[in-house]
Design a protein around this motif. Structure first.
Motif, PDB file in Angstrom:
ATOM      1  N   ASP A 147     -79.335 -25.369 -13.756  1.00  0.00           N
ATOM      2  CA  ASP A 147     -79.158 -26.630 -14.474  1.00  0.00           C
ATOM      3  C   ASP A 147     -78.159 -27.529 -13.759  1.00  0.00           C
ATOM      4  O   ASP A 147     -78.329 -28.756 -13.716  1.00  0.00           O
ATOM      5  CB  ASP A 147     -78.709 -26.348 -15.900  1.00  0.00           C
ATOM      6  N   MET A 148     -77.125 -26.921 -13.201  1.00  0.00           N
ATOM      7  CA  MET A 148     -76.147 -27.702 -12.448  1.00  0.00           C
ATOM      8  C   MET A 148     -76.820 -28.458 -11.306  1.00  0.00           C
ATOM      9  O   MET A 148     -76.612 -29.665 -11.131  1.00  0.00           O
ATOM     10  CB  MET A 148     -75.064 -26.782 -11.883  1.00  0.00           C
ATOM     11  N   TRP A 149     -77.653 -27.778 -10.533  1.00  0.00           N
ATOM     12  CA  TRP A 149     -78.340 -28.432  -9.427  1.00  0.00           C
ATOM     13  C   TRP A 149     -79.353 -29.450  -9.941  1.00  0.00           C
ATOM     14  O   TRP A 149     -79.562 -30.497  -9.322  1.00  0.00           O
ATOM     15  CB  TRP A 149     -79.010 -27.395  -8.528  1.00  0.00           C
ATOM     16  N   HIS A 153     -77.945 -35.790  -9.129  1.00  0.00           N
ATOM     17  CA  HIS A 153     -78.898 -36.575  -8.344  1.00  0.00           C
ATOM     18  C   HIS A 153     -78.342 -37.981  -8.168  1.00  0.00           C
ATOM     19  O   HIS A 153     -77.508 -38.456  -8.958  1.00  0.00           O
ATOM     20  CB  HIS A 153     -80.269 -36.628  -9.011  1.00  0.00           C
ATOM     21  N   GLY A 154     -78.805 -38.653  -7.139  1.00  0.00           N
ATOM     22  CA  GLY A 154     -78.364 -40.017  -6.877  1.00  0.00           C
ATOM     23  C   GLY A 154     -76.870 -40.094  -6.644  1.00  0.00           C
ATOM     24  O   GLY A 154     -76.227 -39.130  -6.228  1.00  0.00           O
ATOM     25  N   THR A 155     -76.287 -41.239  -6.947  1.00  0.00           N
ATOM     26  CA  THR A 155     -74.853 -41.422  -6.699  1.00  0.00           C
ATOM     27  C   THR A 155     -73.997 -40.563  -7.618  1.00  0.00           C
ATOM     28  O   THR A 155     -72.849 -40.265  -7.284  1.00  0.00           O
ATOM     29  CB  THR A 155     -74.461 -42.897  -6.871  1.00  0.00           C
ATOM     30  N   SER A 156     -74.539 -40.150  -8.768  1.00  0.00           N
ATOM     31  CA  SER A 156     -73.754 -39.300  -9.666  1.00  0.00           C
ATOM     32  C   SER A 156     -73.430 -37.957  -9.028  1.00  0.00           C
ATOM     33  O   SER A 156     -72.458 -37.295  -9.408  1.00  0.00           O
ATOM     34  CB  SER A 156     -74.496 -39.086 -10.988  1.00  0.00           C
ATOM     35  N   ALA A 157     -74.225 -37.543  -8.042  1.00  0.00           N
ATOM     36  CA  ALA A 157     -73.980 -36.264  -7.379  1.00  0.00           C
ATOM     37  C   ALA A 157     -72.715 -36.278  -6.540  1.00  0.00           C
ATOM     38  O   ALA A 157     -72.243 -35.212  -6.119  1.00  0.00           O
ATOM     39  CB  ALA A 157     -75.171 -35.892  -6.501  1.00  0.00           C
ATOM     40  N   ALA A 158     -72.145 -37.470  -6.306  1.00  0.00           N
ATOM     41  CA  ALA A 158     -70.911 -37.546  -5.518  1.00  0.00           C
ATOM     42  C   ALA A 158     -69.784 -36.748  -6.157  1.00  0.00           C
ATOM     43  O   ALA A 158     -68.902 -36.237  -5.456  1.00  0.00           O
ATOM     44  CB  ALA A 158     -70.490 -39.003  -5.334  1.00  0.00           C
ATOM     45  N   VAL A 159     -69.821 -36.603  -7.492  1.00  0.00           N
ATOM     46  CA  VAL A 159     -68.781 -35.837  -8.163  1.00  0.00           C
ATOM     47  C   VAL A 159     -68.803 -34.373  -7.729  1.00  0.00           C
ATOM     48  O   VAL A 159     -67.798 -33.670  -7.807  1.00  0.00           O
ATOM     49  CB  VAL A 159     -68.939 -35.955  -9.701  1.00  0.00           C
ATOM     50  N   TRP A 254     -70.239 -34.064 -20.285  1.00  0.00           N
ATOM     51  CA  TRP A 254     -71.003 -34.283 -19.057  1.00  0.00           C
ATOM     52  C   TRP A 254     -72.293 -35.040 -19.326  1.00  0.00           C
ATOM     53  O   TRP A 254     -72.724 -35.846 -18.526  1.00  0.00           O
ATOM     54  CB  TRP A 254     -71.370 -32.939 -18.444  1.00  0.00           C
ATOM     55  N   GLY A 255     -72.920 -34.740 -20.464  1.00  0.00           N
ATOM     56  CA  GLY A 255     -74.211 -35.353 -20.735  1.00  0.00           C
ATOM     57  C   GLY A 255     -74.128 -36.870 -20.784  1.00  0.00           C
ATOM     58  O   GLY A 255     -74.969 -37.575 -20.213  1.00  0.00           O
ATOM     59  N   ALA A 256     -73.102 -37.376 -21.458  1.00  0.00           N
ATOM     60  CA  ALA A 256     -72.943 -38.825 -21.540  1.00  0.00           C
ATOM     61  C   ALA A 256     -72.692 -39.420 -20.163  1.00  0.00           C
ATOM     62  O   ALA A 256     -73.157 -40.514 -19.848  1.00  0.00           O
ATOM     63  CB  ALA A 256     -71.793 -39.165 -22.478  1.00  0.00           C
ATOM     64  N   ALA A 257     -71.950 -38.697 -19.326  1.00  0.00           N
ATOM     65  CA  ALA A 257     -71.607 -39.212 -18.002  1.00  0.00           C
ATOM     66  C   ALA A 257     -72.788 -39.152 -17.043  1.00  0.00           C
ATOM     67  O   ALA A 257     -72.977 -40.044 -16.212  1.00  0.00           O
ATOM     68  CB  ALA A 257     -70.419 -38.431 -17.434  1.00  0.00           C
ATOM     69  N   LEU A 258     -73.597 -38.088 -17.130  1.00  0.00           N
ATOM     70  CA  LEU A 258     -74.646 -37.866 -16.138  1.00  0.00           C
ATOM     71  C   LEU A 258     -76.055 -38.000 -16.715  1.00  0.00           C
ATOM     72  O   LEU A 258     -77.035 -37.839 -15.995  1.00  0.00           O
ATOM     73  CB  LEU A 258     -74.475 -36.484 -15.497  1.00  0.00           C
TER      74      LEU A 258
END
Length: 303
Positions: A147-149, A153-159, A254-258
């Protein structure tokens, strides 16, 4: 085989004794143990870039009524750091087997298990592989590996840039991190903490020292989460295996953020789920130990 370790330098958990315990495959773990010997056992697994010291507040509270065991995971802290001769060396399946062997060596055939971050991934694997051993399970601020992977995705993966860095083949990640180890590990202690005072200077120094001495094994642990751990999780998912014991999950929002439903993703793995969103930072056992302790006590009271 285990023995008391009186020579561990640096900060310690008040009232706890450090032990050296040999687990399967000859690897020896460092573990702080406290609480009444007749208390029901609880094992607490630390995250990155920490050691067992992250549990110092929660462990002391739980030790009033429980036998509490706080190991350094293989590859971390004062535990052994075997060379990663294969992907299995730092697979969560291997690290989970370490934890079961540790508890058994200390006299406990069954125990409750809580993990934060990397330790939570080990706890999840222990719950899947050893359902007759793990009575209760708690996960602090992590998603199961597939689930983590999936959600990055996209720019959110920068975290999660460190996840991608340490997933690379051996060589470059280790060299890059070792060249600036304190800056690398300190970066996460800084950006993941809402209350900087939650990690005082002596604890921070202990974390940085332990981490810079363990770069190859820490990278191998993360690399396993992009390879062999996914294989094991995929096999469980295909077979319909879930965590049979009561499970409590504490997470930042996390859900709200990602943009995903964290509780729904967890429920697919844990039918007996209690999922709570917390308002502190990632290092919640240090930032809000009272809330974490209360959640663990509630879980342990579950039949």
């Amino acid at each position: 085989m285990h023995r008391e370790n009186t020579g561990t330098p640096g900060p310690r958990i008040d009232g706890f004794t450090c032990h050296r315990v040999t687990v399967a495959d000859g690897v020896t773990l460092n573990a702080a143990v406290g609480g009444p010997p007749t208390g029901t056992p609880v094992v607490l697994l630390h995250g990155f870039p920490q050691t067992h010291l992250m549990w110092r507040h929660v462990a002391a509270e739980l030790a009033v009524e429980h036998r509490v065991i706080c190991p350094d995971l293989r590859g971390y802290g004062a535990s052994d750091k075997p060379a990663a001769v294969s992907a299995a060396t730092y697979a969560k399946r291997t690290m989970a087997a370490d934890v079961v062997a540790l508890a058994r060596a200390l006299g406990h055939e069954r125990f409750a298990l809580a993990g934060h971050d990397r330790g939570a991934l080990v706890a999840i694997r222990a719950g899947l592989d050893h359902p007759d051993v793990v009575t209760h399970l708690a996960s602090l601020d992590v998603l199961p590996t597939p689930d983590m992977w999936d959600v990055l995705h996209g720019t959110s993966a920068a975290v999660g840039f460190h996840l991608y860095l340490m997933a690379q083949p051996p060589g470059l990640p280790e060299q890059m991190i070792e060249a600036s180890a304190d800056a690398f590990f300190g970066h996460f202690l800084d950006i993941w903490t809402r209350d900087p005072g939650a990690v005082p200077d002596d604890i921070r120094a202990a974390y940085l020292k332990a981490s810079r001495e363990a770069v190859p094994s820490i990278v191998a642990d993360y690399r396993a989460s992009a390879t062999v751990d996914l294989e094991h999780d995929a096999a469980d998912r295909q077979a319909g295996r879930t965590l049979a014991m009561p499970v409590t999950v504490l997470q930042q929002d996390w859900g709200a953020a990602l943009g995903f439903d964290a509780a729904a993703r967890w429920r697919a793995w844990a039918p007996r789920l209690t999922h709570r969103t917390v308002s502190c930072g990632h290092f919640m056992a240090e930032e809000d130990p009272a809330e974490v302790t209360a959640a663990l006590r509630a879980l342990l009271a579950t039949g």
